[in-house]
Design an enzyme around this catalytic site. Structure first.
Site, short mmCIF file in Angstrom:
data_model
loop_
_atom_site.label_atom_id
_atom_site.label_comp_id
_atom_site.label_asym_id
_atom_site.label_seq_id
_atom_site.Cartn_x
_atom_site.Cartn_y
_atom_site.Cartn_z
N ASP A 172 10.75 20.08 30.33
CA ASP A 172 9.96 19.75 31.33
C ASP A 172 10.91 18.60 32.42
O ASP A 172 11.64 18.04 31.72
CB ASP A 172 8.74 18.63 30.59
CG ASP A 172 7.60 17.33 31.97
OD1 ASP A 172 8.46 17.53 32.79
OD2 ASP A 172 6.89 17.03 31.59
N GLU A 221 39.20 10.58 28.12
CA GLU A 221 38.90 11.12 26.74
C GLU A 221 39.08 12.02 26.96
O GLU A 221 38.29 12.81 26.03
CB GLU A 221 37.96 10.58 26.06
CG GLU A 221 36.89 10.66 27.03
CD GLU A 221 35.53 9.19 26.17
OE1 GLU A 221 34.80 10.03 25.28
OE2 GLU A 221 35.06 7.99 26.71
N CYS A 250 34.90 5.43 26.51
CA CYS A 250 34.02 4.71 27.94
C CYS A 250 34.86 3.56 28.03
O CYS A 250 35.21 3.19 29.48
CB CYS A 250 33.28 5.17 28.64
SG CYS A 250 32.71 6.93 28.23
N THR A 259 23.23 15.14 30.01
CA THR A 259 24.25 13.99 30.41
C THR A 259 25.54 13.47 30.89
O THR A 259 26.22 13.34 30.83
CB THR A 259 23.55 13.16 29.44
OG1 THR A 259 24.84 12.93 28.35
CG2 THR A 259 22.73 12.01 29.20
N SER A 285 24.20 5.99 19.31
CA SER A 285 25.25 5.70 20.80
C SER A 285 23.98 4.85 21.00
O SER A 285 25.01 3.87 21.66
CB SER A 285 25.14 6.92 21.07
OG SER A 285 24.54 8.02 21.86
N HIS A 290 28.00 -0.22 32.07
CA HIS A 290 29.13 1.95 32.06
C HIS A 290 27.38 2.27 31.68
O HIS A 290 26.11 1.99 31.04
CB HIS A 290 28.98 1.26 30.40
CG HIS A 290 29.20 2.67 30.04
ND1 HIS A 290 30.05 3.74 30.95
CD2 HIS A 290 28.82 3.70 28.58
CE1 HIS A 290 29.56 5.38 29.50
NE2 HIS A 290 29.08 5.15 28.72
N LYS A 321 17.27 0.60 29.74
CA LYS A 321 17.34 0.61 28.51
C LYS A 321 18.03 -1.15 27.57
O LYS A 321 17.61 -2.01 27.24
CB LYS A 321 18.46 1.24 27.41
CG LYS A 321 17.07 2.66 27.44
CD LYS A 321 17.59 3.08 26.40
CE LYS A 321 16.59 4.96 26.82
NZ LYS A 321 15.35 4.54 26.03
N ASN A 349 27.72 11.33 33.52
CA ASN A 349 28.29 10.44 33.00
C ASN A 349 29.67 10.35 33.38
O ASN A 349 29.91 12.19 33.44
CB ASN A 349 28.46 10.60 31.69
CG ASN A 349 29.00 9.41 30.09
OD1 ASN A 349 29.67 8.35 31.19
ND2 ASN A 349 28.68 9.69 29.10
N SER A 392 31.88 4.09 22.71
CA SER A 392 31.40 4.59 21.54
C SER A 392 32.62 4.10 21.08
O SER A 392 34.07 4.27 21.17
CB SER A 392 31.08 5.94 21.57
OG SER A 392 29.92 6.09 22.02
P1 HMG Z 1 16.82 13.76 23.25
O1 HMG Z 1 16.78 13.87 21.85
O2 HMG Z 1 17.21 15.29 24.12
O3 HMG Z 1 16.01 13.31 23.88
O4 HMG Z 1 18.44 13.17 23.40
P2 HMG Z 1 14.66 12.12 23.93
O5 HMG Z 1 13.96 13.37 23.29
O6 HMG Z 1 15.12 11.13 23.62
O7 HMG Z 1 14.08 11.60 25.31
C1 HMG Z 1 14.62 11.42 26.18
C2 HMG Z 1 14.32 10.84 26.48
O8 HMG Z 1 13.14 10.82 27.56
C3 HMG Z 1 13.02 9.66 26.24
O9 HMG Z 1 13.15 8.07 26.39
C4 HMG Z 1 11.54 10.09 25.69
O10 HMG Z 1 10.47 9.18 25.41
C5 HMG Z 1 11.48 10.29 27.46
P3 HMG Z 1 13.32 6.70 25.58
O11 HMG Z 1 12.02 6.90 24.36
O12 HMG Z 1 14.10 6.81 25.15
O13 HMG Z 1 12.96 5.71 26.81
N1 HMG Z 1 10.76 12.04 27.49
C6 HMG Z 1 10.41 11.93 29.12
N2 HMG Z 1 9.49 11.28 30.03
C7 HMG Z 1 8.99 11.88 31.41
N3 HMG Z 1 8.77 12.58 31.40
C8 HMG Z 1 8.58 13.59 29.85
C9 HMG Z 1 9.58 13.33 28.77
N4 HMG Z 1 9.92 13.82 28.04
C10 HMG Z 1 11.22 13.14 26.99
N5 HMG Z 1 7.66 15.11 29.95
C11 HMG Z 1 20.55 11.28 24.61
C12 HMG Z 1 19.03 12.18 24.47
C13 HMG Z 1 20.55 11.06 25.55
C14 HMG Z 1 20.33 10.97 23.03
C15 HMG Z 1 20.77 12.89 24.42
O14 HMG Z 1 21.20 13.51 25.97
C16 HMG Z 1 22.40 12.35 24.05
O15 HMG Z 1 22.52 12.28 23.18
N6 HMG Z 1 22.96 12.38 25.34
C17 HMG Z 1 24.76 11.81 24.87
C18 HMG Z 1 25.08 10.23 24.20
C19 HMG Z 1 25.06 9.12 25.25
O16 HMG Z 1 24.90 9.68 26.26
N7 HMG Z 1 24.49 7.85 24.47
C20 HMG Z 1 24.42 6.53 25.07
C21 HMG Z 1 25.06 6.09 24.37
S1 HMG Z 1 26.67 6.29 23.70
C22 HMG Z 1 27.79 5.51 25.54
O17 HMG Z 1 27.05 4.87 26.38
C23 HMG Z 1 28.90 5.77 25.39
C24 HMG Z 1 29.07 7.46 25.61
O18 HMG Z 1 28.85 7.39 27.86
C25 HMG Z 1 30.30 8.02 25.50
C26 HMG Z 1 31.48 7.08 25.40
O19 HMG Z 1 31.78 6.26 25.17
O20 HMG Z 1 32.89 7.79 25.50
C27 HMG Z 1 28.52 8.53 25.70
#
Ligand code: HMG
Length: 374
Positions: free
Chosen positions: A29, A79, A111, A152, A200, A223, A232, A258, A291
């Site tokens: 979706d 990175e 990051c 992302t 994360s 970030h 959040k 990102n 991270s």
């Molecule tokens: P996921 O498991 O596919 O998604 O991964 P989900 O099931 O958690 O859904 C995401 C959101 O969409 C949720 O909202 C759902 O409810 C919503 P939340 O509960 O979080 O508020 N959702 C919907 N909303 C509207 N209509 C719908 C619908 N369906 C679901 N139909 C995740 C998501 C971000 C975890 C994944 O993409 C990921 O692993 N990304 C990479 C890691 C990341 O970005 N982490 C962020 C923090 S770490 C960081 O910032 C460091 C980083 O930049 C690296 C570094 O430092 O080098 C990553």
């Protein structure tokens, strides 16, 4: 002495994938990506681009002759390293026309490295007030096809000049929180990161909660691994910013994805470009997260001339003139990128150069890269 950001440049590849297109292809979706994650588009490196060409484009858009004569240090935060030994910035040295007596280092801590570099640069300038430091933050956030992180992804570079005459903003000492965590890392055997997405997000929030924020700020730049992360983060603050201001600091991130080290500074650029008010003398918050993990909260105060120090037209045109990819083109481009990055030899074909580009990765020969100004 005032020390801080004197110039701020940005480059994103022209090519992007719309998140609606990705959702359709992945049978998801689209609201999950556009509302749940908050992303509209992801910028992707085209065939002749890598972290070094992107950093070259960002730096070239801001450096003048005075910078070239006074920069004595270049810190390249990434990175997405292309080499375990040679610093990425060395490839840029002559193409940017920097003087021979420059220290060039690559810095790493996910990051956060760009923010670590910013504070090292400020300290350096405090000791050597006539010096300028060029900070480059360039990454390709690549998780792989059909992974949870795919929505992302993004690519782009930030270039900043730090000096004792900061025309954009003075930078103040921050609060640093470091904890050993396994939320996201990329071991040397892997071309994509090992990610525990939920951990994360929890780590990011845990470190942010440890910041002592005694006053409220009109804006806090975050970030932003995906735009919804800013919501959040904002909602756990004692003094959250308004929804209107939150949308301003998120705007560019949601268009690019990102960009790891540059992400916080893209949020700052978004604020400068999109704010509906004069920011002169306003103090804002900045939260950097990398991270592994380090979080740092710090403040900056905008100078009176901050608007004059930004190339607004150049940045606007970058966002206006972009090329939307089909899912097939996305697969082709990123398969090409992965194969090229894993190859010891490569020669660029002319058909893969876009009109707007000033720099290309022309060839790789026995692992050594050749860049060209075109
Ligand atoms: P996921 O498991 O596919 O998604 O991964 P989900 O099931 O958690 O859904 C995401 C959101 O969409 C949720 O909202 C759902 O409810 C919503 P939340 O509960 O979080 O508020 N959702 C919907 N909303 C509207 N209509 C719908 C619908 N369906 C679901 N139909 C995740 C998501 C971000 C975890 C994944 O993409 C990921 O692993 N990304 C990479 C890691 C990341 O970005 N982490 C962020 C923090 S770490 C960081 O910032 C460091 C980083 O930049 C690296 C570094 O430092 O080098 C990553």
């Amino acid at each position: 002495m005032k020390v801080g950001i004197d110039k701020l440049g940005f480059y994103a590849p022209k090519t992007y994938l719309d998140l609606e297109t990705l959702a359709q292809a992945r049978n998801v979706d689209s609201h999950k990506y556009t509302i749940g994650i908050g992303q509209k588009k992801m910028a992707l490196p085209s065939y002749s681009e890598d972290v070094i060409t992107m950093a070259l484009e960002a730096a070239d858009s801001i450096l003048d002759d005075l910078d070239k004569q006074s920069i004595d240090t270049v810190l390249f935060a990434t990175e997405t390293a292309v080499d375990f030994s040679k610093a990425a910035g060395i490839y840029m040295h002559s193409l940017l026309g920097l003087k021979p007596s420059v220290r060039i280092l690559e810095v790493k801590q996910a990051c956060y490295a760009s923010t670590g570099a910013l504070f090292m640069a400020c300290d350096h300038v405090k000791v050597h007030p006539s010096a300028r430091v060029l900070i480059l933050a360039s990454d390709v956030a690549w998780y792989g096809f059909e992974t949870a992180g795919e929505a992302t992804q993004g690519a782009g570079a930030i270039a900043m000049v730090v000096s004792a005459q900061p025309r954009i903003a003075e930078v103040f000492e921050g609060q640093v929180i470091t904890e050993n965590r396994s939320d996201f890392y990329r071991p040397s055997y892997s071309s994509i990161p090992v990610v525990d997405g939920k951990l994360s997000i929890e780590s990011y929030k845990t470190l942010l909660k440890k910041v002592e924020m005694k006053v409220s700020f009109p804006y806090i730049c975050f970030h932003m691994p995906f735009a919804k992360m800013a919501n959040k983060a904002n909602e756990i603050l004692e003094f959250p910013m308004s929804d209107e201001n939150l949308n301003i600091i998120k705007d560019y991130g949601s268009e690019i994805g990102n960009i790891y080290n540059g992400s916080l500074y893209l949020s700052l650029l978004s604020l400068i470009m999109k704010a509906n008010e004069d920011l002169s003398q306003q103090t804002i918050g900045m939260f950097s997260y990398g991270s592994g993990a380090i979080g740092e909260f710090f403040t900056i105060t905008f100078s009176n001339d901050y608007n004059k120090a930004i190339h607004r037209k150049h940045i606007d045109s970058m966002f206006e003139n972009r090329i939307s990819l089909s899912i097939k083109q996305y697969h082709h481009m990123m398969e090409f990128y992965q194969e090229r990055e894993a190859s010891s030899d490569f020669l660029l074909e002319d058909k893969y150069v876009y009109d707007h580009q000033k720099f290309v990765l022309h060839a790789i020969s026995k692992g050594h890269r050749e860049y060209k100004r075109i």
